[in-house]
Each structure stands twice: as C-alpha cells, then as structure tokens.
Design a protein around this motif. Structure first.
Motif, PDB file in Angstrom:
ATOM      1  N   PRO A 182       0.793  -1.367   0.037  1.00 35.33           N
ATOM      2  CA  PRO A 182       0.070  -0.020  -0.151  1.00 35.33           C
ATOM      3  C   PRO A 182       0.922   1.301   0.026  1.00 35.33           C
ATOM      4  O   PRO A 182       0.326   2.223  -0.240  1.00 35.33           O
ATOM      5  CB  PRO A 182      -0.792  -0.221   1.186  1.00 35.33           C
ATOM      6  CG  PRO A 182       0.046  -1.010   2.182  1.00 35.33           C
ATOM      7  CD  PRO A 182       0.804  -2.055   1.094  1.00 35.33           C
ATOM      8  N   PHE A 183       2.248   1.170   0.211  1.00 35.66           N
ATOM      9  CA  PHE A 183       2.926   2.485   0.525  1.00 35.66           C
ATOM     10  C   PHE A 183       3.794   2.504  -0.851  1.00 35.66           C
ATOM     11  O   PHE A 183       4.468   3.527  -1.196  1.00 35.66           O
ATOM     12  CB  PHE A 183       3.983   2.399   1.547  1.00 35.66           C
ATOM     13  CG  PHE A 183       3.402   1.779   2.779  1.00 35.66           C
ATOM     14  CD1 PHE A 183       2.327   2.755   3.227  1.00 35.66           C
ATOM     15  CD2 PHE A 183       3.711   0.629   3.539  1.00 35.66           C
ATOM     16  CE1 PHE A 183       1.668   2.478   4.545  1.00 35.66           C
ATOM     17  CE2 PHE A 183       3.072   0.353   4.457  1.00 35.66           C
ATOM     18  CZ  PHE A 183       1.975   1.190   4.980  1.00 35.66           C
ATOM     19  N   ALA A 184       3.440   1.709  -1.885  1.00 35.25           N
ATOM     20  CA  ALA A 184       4.247   1.691  -3.327  1.00 35.25           C
ATOM     21  C   ALA A 184       3.689   2.593  -4.085  1.00 35.25           C
ATOM     22  O   ALA A 184       2.498   2.874  -4.180  1.00 35.25           O
ATOM     23  CB  ALA A 184       4.247   0.393  -3.714  1.00 35.25           C
ATOM     24  N   ALA A 185       4.486   3.373  -4.873  1.00 34.88           N
ATOM     25  CA  ALA A 185       4.027   4.553  -5.907  1.00 34.88           C
ATOM     26  C   ALA A 185       3.088   3.887  -6.898  1.00 34.88           C
ATOM     27  O   ALA A 185       3.286   2.727  -7.178  1.00 34.88           O
ATOM     28  CB  ALA A 185       5.097   5.221  -6.515  1.00 34.88           C
ATOM     29  N   PRO A 194      -3.399  -2.987  16.104  1.00 36.02           N
ATOM     30  CA  PRO A 194      -3.489  -4.259  15.611  1.00 36.02           C
ATOM     31  C   PRO A 194      -4.969  -4.866  16.352  1.00 36.02           C
ATOM     32  O   PRO A 194      -5.555  -5.473  15.597  1.00 36.02           O
ATOM     33  CB  PRO A 194      -2.583  -5.086  16.134  1.00 36.02           C
ATOM     34  CG  PRO A 194      -1.911  -4.251  17.307  1.00 36.02           C
ATOM     35  CD  PRO A 194      -1.924  -2.864  17.071  1.00 36.02           C
ATOM     36  N   GLU A 195      -5.402  -4.156  17.219  1.00 38.15           N
ATOM     37  CA  GLU A 195      -6.910  -4.709  17.731  1.00 38.15           C
ATOM     38  C   GLU A 195      -7.948  -3.970  17.167  1.00 38.15           C
ATOM     39  O   GLU A 195      -9.131  -4.306  17.412  1.00 38.15           O
ATOM     40  CB  GLU A 195      -6.979  -4.166  19.321  1.00 38.15           C
ATOM     41  CG  GLU A 195      -5.550  -4.658  20.140  1.00 38.15           C
ATOM     42  CD  GLU A 195      -5.949  -4.417  21.718  1.00 38.15           C
ATOM     43  OE1 GLU A 195      -6.750  -3.574  21.831  1.00 38.15           O
ATOM     44  OE2 GLU A 195      -5.175  -5.067  22.470  1.00 38.15           O
ATOM     45  N   ILE A 221      -3.642   1.465   5.645  1.00 35.04           N
ATOM     46  CA  ILE A 221      -2.640   1.083   6.542  1.00 35.04           C
ATOM     47  C   ILE A 221      -3.218  -0.255   7.204  1.00 35.04           C
ATOM     48  O   ILE A 221      -4.115  -0.339   7.733  1.00 35.04           O
ATOM     49  CB  ILE A 221      -2.474   1.985   7.721  1.00 35.04           C
ATOM     50  CG1 ILE A 221      -2.327   3.315   7.070  1.00 35.04           C
ATOM     51  CG2 ILE A 221      -1.677   1.712   8.731  1.00 35.04           C
ATOM     52  CD1 ILE A 221      -2.138   4.396   8.311  1.00 35.04           C
ATOM     53  N   PRO A 222      -2.023  -1.326   6.883  1.00 39.37           N
ATOM     54  CA  PRO A 222      -2.773  -2.601   7.248  1.00 39.37           C
ATOM     55  C   PRO A 222      -2.543  -2.791   9.048  1.00 39.37           C
ATOM     56  O   PRO A 222      -2.031  -1.927   9.534  1.00 39.37           O
ATOM     57  CB  PRO A 222      -1.433  -3.590   6.816  1.00 39.37           C
ATOM     58  CG  PRO A 222      -0.470  -2.562   6.697  1.00 39.37           C
ATOM     59  CD  PRO A 222      -1.149  -1.307   6.247  1.00 39.37           C
ATOM     60  N   LEU A 223      -3.203  -3.775   9.460  1.00 36.81           N
ATOM     61  CA  LEU A 223      -3.579  -3.839  11.008  1.00 36.81           C
ATOM     62  C   LEU A 223      -2.215  -4.378  11.582  1.00 36.81           C
ATOM     63  O   LEU A 223      -1.692  -3.857  12.544  1.00 36.81           O
ATOM     64  CB  LEU A 223      -4.684  -4.617  11.379  1.00 36.81           C
ATOM     65  CG  LEU A 223      -6.227  -3.988  10.899  1.00 36.81           C
ATOM     66  CD1 LEU A 223      -7.139  -5.157  11.439  1.00 36.81           C
ATOM     67  CD2 LEU A 223      -6.159  -2.739  11.590  1.00 36.81           C
TER      68      LEU A 223
END
Length: 641
Positions: A264-267, A527-528, A571-573
């Motif tokens: 998700p952070f890649a251009a 993460p919760e 943003i991943p958990l």
C-alpha cells in the motif's frame, strides 16, 4: 417506618380521626384501636372491681374481662393509669400502641410490636408528642374537646398527615404558628422557606443569579464543539467543486484495479502508462491530431523557457547529493501527469484532461443549469434512458427507506504526540437519533422507546438532553421526542484518557545538519482494530517555503500554506511501520533556534462497532424498538510535533 398510624380517640364515644400511611391498611389500624379501647375499658373495669372487692358476685363478668385483658401485654409499671404510656394489643397480629391523654382525648400512635429492637419506639413517641402539640394548638390550650377539634378539623387533619410522614421541629413550629393565621396552604407549602429562614440560609431570590451561571455552564458543556482547522474546510470546498469528474475517475480506477495484493505504500504505476492515462485520453506525437491540442484549444499557452533553464539541477550538499529538477520539456517520453505535476494547488490546480473530454461525450440537455449532472457518481443515473431532469433530481435526494427510528454513535478522537511519546489524548462521542420523517398531515406520532448503553467501563462523564431523554438507572435510558428531519443528539460522553484507545500511533524525527533539514514520520496501526484505516492523510507543516525538496513516497506540495501532504490508501493492521521522508535545505539565519515542524493526521472510519467500545442495545431482548446503523469515528486535532 416506626409510626404507621395516628388516631384521636375520646375516652367515651367513637373515634374522631384516623391517619394511616399508604401501605398500612386502615382496617388493621381500626383493629388495633378496637383492641386498645377494649383493653382500656377492661382495665378500668378490673380496677373498679378491685376497689369493691366483691369477687364472688361478679365472677362471670370478671371472666369475660380477663379474656379481653389477656389480649393485651402491659408495658410499664402502671399502664393506662398515667397520662401517657404504651400497650401491646392483639391476638394473632400484635400492635404496639403509644398513647397520651390530653383532657378527655387519647392521642394514639400505632406501630408493629417487635421484640428484636427493629422498631425505633422513641421515634414513634416523638411523633405522638408532635401530634399532641397540634391538637393543643388547635384548641388554644389543654382543654381539648370534641367540639373544639371539630371547628379546626381540616387544619388538624392536614397537620397530622404531615406529622405522620415526618417533620422537623422547625417546620412544626411554623405549622403551629400558621394554624390560626395563614391556614392550610401556608402550612403545607412552608417547608423549604421555613428551613432556610431558621437556619439563616440565603433566599432563592438572592442565589438566583448563581443558578443562572450554573445553567449557562451546563449549556456550554452540552454544546461544546471542536474547531475544524481552516485547511479542512478549504479541502472540503475544493472537493465539492471537483466532485463530478473526480468521482467518475475513481469509479473507473476501481474497475481497472488489479485483484492481487500490492504494497500500500508503493508508488502508483498509472503515471508510467502511455495509453489511456485518464479514461481514454491517449498521447500522440502528432500535434495536428492530438486530443490535447483539441482540449487546449482557445487557451493561451505561455512560451516555454530555453532548454538550458529546463535541465535538471545538480546539487552537492553533504547528505543531500543528487539531481533535483522538476520539468524536463526536452524529454519526449514524459507523460502528461509528469509534465503538469508542479502545477499543484498553489497555482489553482493542474490541467485535468477529464474536465475537457472523457471516454463518452455527455449530450447537453436543457435543464436547471446543469443540475442534472450533479449526481454523475452513479453510472446508472448518467446513462438513464429517458434522461429527464426530474428523474435525476429524485435519485439525488432519494434516501433508503427507514423501517423505524435509527441510532448511531459518532466519535471524535484527539491526540498529540511529541516525537514518540503520547502527550495528551481525548475522545468525545455523541449518540444520534434519527426519527421517522415528519408527515405533512399533522398527525405526527412521537418516537418513544427505551434503550441500553453497554461497554461504558471507560466512560468518564455522560451528558444527556433532558428535554428528550431520561435516565432509568443501570445504563437504561428512555427517549420521547417529536419527529425531526435532522439527526438529534441525545447523549454525549467522554472517555478517561488512560482508557482511550489509539487507532494510530505516530512518531516524527527530524535531523538538522548544516543547511540540510531531514524529516521522517513513522506510523503504525493499532492491531486490535476490527478494520484497517483507509484514506489516511498526513499533512506536514514546513517551516519555510522550500526551494529544493525531495520526498519519499510522492506527496503534494502546497506552497501557499507551506504544507506537504501524503495520502495513504490503507494502513494494514499487522504490518511493518510505514515511513514518510522529506529533505530540504534551509537557511540558518536564526542561529541555534530549531525550526518548528508539526504533522497533522486525518482519517475517517465507519463500521458496526464504535472505537470506544460503547454499544447500543434494546432495553428488552428480542424487541426491536430502534435500528442500529453503522457507527463512525474521525480525527479532531491529531498531531505530532
């Protein structure tokens, strides 16, 4: 309660008055009074028989009297002989009768007969003494007779009713003073003023302004709102202005998105595509047949700078080496987006080809000044068969049909980080109620139901709108309100800081070496959380307007407000912390003073559960009094400095 009933019983004749408590049946009080009368007469008859000392001639009468006397238990040395005393009467249900004799009238107080000291007999005696004061005052002396009591029967009745329920000596004195003057009304309503006057407390008129200040403070707390930053309002205006083309572009991007998981952070790779860059806008080298030429027809284009001025700038600063140079017009492979990427918000926005033409030309129809195009986010509306303006407007204002009252929770989370330490945090939530829309016929039915609030272990304070909501205790609330078009805030609450959950943790680090300023922002999700955060915006306030700037990943620079903005799709958990980096040279004219840098974070989430854990449930299991819709939470002032 010690005293259950009060009665006035003459020495000869029927009872004059009986006052009982609400839960004590008058029939039982009459039984106790009847036993007391029999005991009194039997005891008087037995004393008369002892004086004559003629036991043989009155054996039968003495046997009958002795049976009545055995139904009573004397308390004291010489019961019924003095002007006051106690006697326990009854066979199966026993009652204690406290009496006082005033002239020829017995003042009786009835209570239960106990042998385990669970009843305060002295309080019952005190109430009987207060009743004696009432009848003595009503008869203007100790010459108490049935005729004198009949003249003041209403005053005596109300006074004994008040005395039976408990009254202080201060109010009793005021009641006795108003018995022959102001009457019953003064007697009944003199409680608060009398207590305040005797104790020297201030009157209501002197403390009314304090109550007004207290009420204004409550209103201020109920209507508190967090101020929105100016950049949020400006961003909203810009989004509203470009709603139609942007939404159409997002719909096309979602259809073309690949199903495989990517970083998700890649251009984005969309800028490297030469064909179909923006919905069918194809690049061609032939200027005569270029769609860009047709799109820019009639627009004044300034002369390009010479080739030497457009070359990449090479800088050699310790720790900041590399090539930095925006527009290279000599590069024929440069895409349209790379060509215009420096024309950002500071210049009023770059050229978006979708503003001039798209994949399909929308025919212009006669209508309300283009109002029919406001709802182009729905492709079905844009491709309606009839194309009528009325149909588009109906779809624009159409809402999903409501089955009943709906409730949801809206929360606002605020936090401040100093580098990696949490300095302050706060969360405020509002419970909104949406009623069924009001009818035009005038027979609107009020929404009335009860609900339960659960998960309130971390709540610091609750505030409710008293005109519509009342608390039933134990987390239960009752709602009664008229129909309204807008959502109604019925409850507000705030959480304890130590129990407030943080959806996102942010850390900012800066390094100032010579004339080079390096900044890095690290962020990691909680993460919760049940769902990952999406569309998170990071806004970095720069100390000066940068001349040369290097960022990773790509960001938007607003030179007017000196802001650098990153938009993170998701943003991943449970993932590695994300990093946002920027470097820029600054002048060190201020000496040793460090530049102030602040990072603001904005996000919005919506789901079936609230961030704080507070939930709404029906008051009765299995009964649907209201429908719970998706809860939401957003950021207030969420910053790191």
């Amino acid at each position: 309660m010690s005293c259950l009933a009060l009665s006035l019983q003459p020495s000869d004749g029927s009872d004059i008055l009986l006052q009982t408590r609400e839960w004590f049946p008058p029939a039982r009080a009459l039984i106790a009074l009847s036993y007391f009368r029999q005991t009194r007469l039997a005891f008087a008859a037995s004393k008369h028989q002892q004086q004559k000392q003629n036991q043989s001639t009155s054996a039968s009468s003495s046997a009958t009297d002795s049976d009545d006397v055995t139904a009573a238990e004397f308390v004291g040395d010489d019961p019924l002989a003095a002007a006051s005393g106690q006697v326990i009467v009854g066979v199966e249900s026993k009652y204690r009768v406290v009496y006082r004799l005033v002239n020829s009238i017995y003042v009786l107080g009835v209570t239960v007969a106990d042998h385990d000291n669970s009843i305060n007999v002295f309080e019952c005696i005190h109430i009987v003494n207060q009743a004696v004061s009432v009848i003595v005052t009503a008869c203007r002396g100790v010459d108490v007779t049935r005729e004198k009591l009949a003249r003041k029967y209403a005053e005596v009745y109300m006074a004994l009713d008040i005395v039976l329920r408990g009254v202080s000596n201060i109010r009793l004195a005021a009641m006795l003073g108003s018995m022959h003057g102001d009457g019953i009304a003064k007697m009944v309503h003199s409680a608060l003023d009398t207590e305040n006057k005797i104790r020297g407390a201030e009157h209501w008129t002197s403390v009314e302004h304090h109550s007004a200040e207290h009420q204004s403070a409550i209103d201020a707390f109920s209507n508190v709102r967090f101020e929105l930053p100016p950049e949020t309002i400006a961003a909203g205006d810009e989004l509203a202005a470009s709603l139609a083309p942007v939404v159409q572009e997002l719909e096309q991007q979602k259809e073309e998105a690949e199903p495989e998981n990517k970083d998700p952070f890649a251009a984005s790779e969309a800028i490297n595509k030469e064909e179909e860059l923006v919905g069918g806008f194809k690049k061609t080298k032939d200027p005569s047949s270029s769609d860009l030429t047709l799109a820019l027809a009639g627009i004044e284009v300034t002369t390009l700078p010479p080739a030497e001025a457009t070359q990449s700038t090479t800088i050699s600063v310790e720790g900041f080496e590399g090539q930095y140079g925006g527009i290279e017009f000599s590069n024929e492979q440069a895409t349209l987006e790379e060509t215009f990427e420096t024309l950002n918000d500071a210049w009023g926005g770059g050229l978006d080809p979708s503003e001039f033409m798209g994949p399909k030309k929308i025919p212009k129809k006669e209508g309300l000044g283009g109002l029919e195009l406001l709802h182009t986010s729905d492709p079905k509306v844009a491709e309606a068969k009839d194309g009528s303006v009325a149909g588009n407007i109906e779809n624009l204002v159409k809402r999903p049909e409501m089955k009943g009252p709906e409730m949801h929770i809206s929360e606002e989370i605020r936090a401040e980080f100093r580098e990696s330490m949490l300095a302050r945090v706060g969360l405020m939530g509002v419970v909104y109620l949406r009623t069924m829309p009001p009818k035009t016929s005038g027979d609107d039915k009020e929404a009335e139901f009860s609900f339960r609030v659960e998960g309130t272990a971390a709540v610091k304070r609750f505030v409710m709108q008293n005109s519509r909501v009342s608390s039933l205790g134990d987390g239960l609330f009752h709602v009664r309100t008229a129909p309204s078009e807008e959502p109604i805030p019925v409850l507000k609450y705030s959480l304890l800081p130590r129990l407030t959950p943080l959806p996102l943790r942010v850390r900012m680090v800066k390094r100032h070496s010579g004339t080079l300023l390096s900044m890095m922002i690290q962020y990691v999700s909680n993460p919760e959380l049940l769902e990952p955060l999406k569309d998170v915006t990071f806004i970095l306030k720069l100390p000066v307007d940068p001349t040369l700037l290097k960022v990773s990943p790509k960001a938007i620079l607003n030179r007017t407000d000196k802001e650098l903005k990153w938009q993170i799709p998701e943003i991943p958990l449970k993932g590695t912390p994300g990093r946002l980096r920027a470097r820029m040279p600054i002048d060190s004219e201020n000496g040793e003073e460090e530049p102030e840098i602040i990072c603001y974070v904005k996000f919005f989430a919506q789901g079936s559960t609230s961030l704080s854990g507070v939930s709404l449930r029906p008051a009765t299991e299995g009964k649907t009094d209201f429908y719970e819709v998706d809860h939401r939470y957003e950021t207030g002032i969420y910053m790191c400095n």
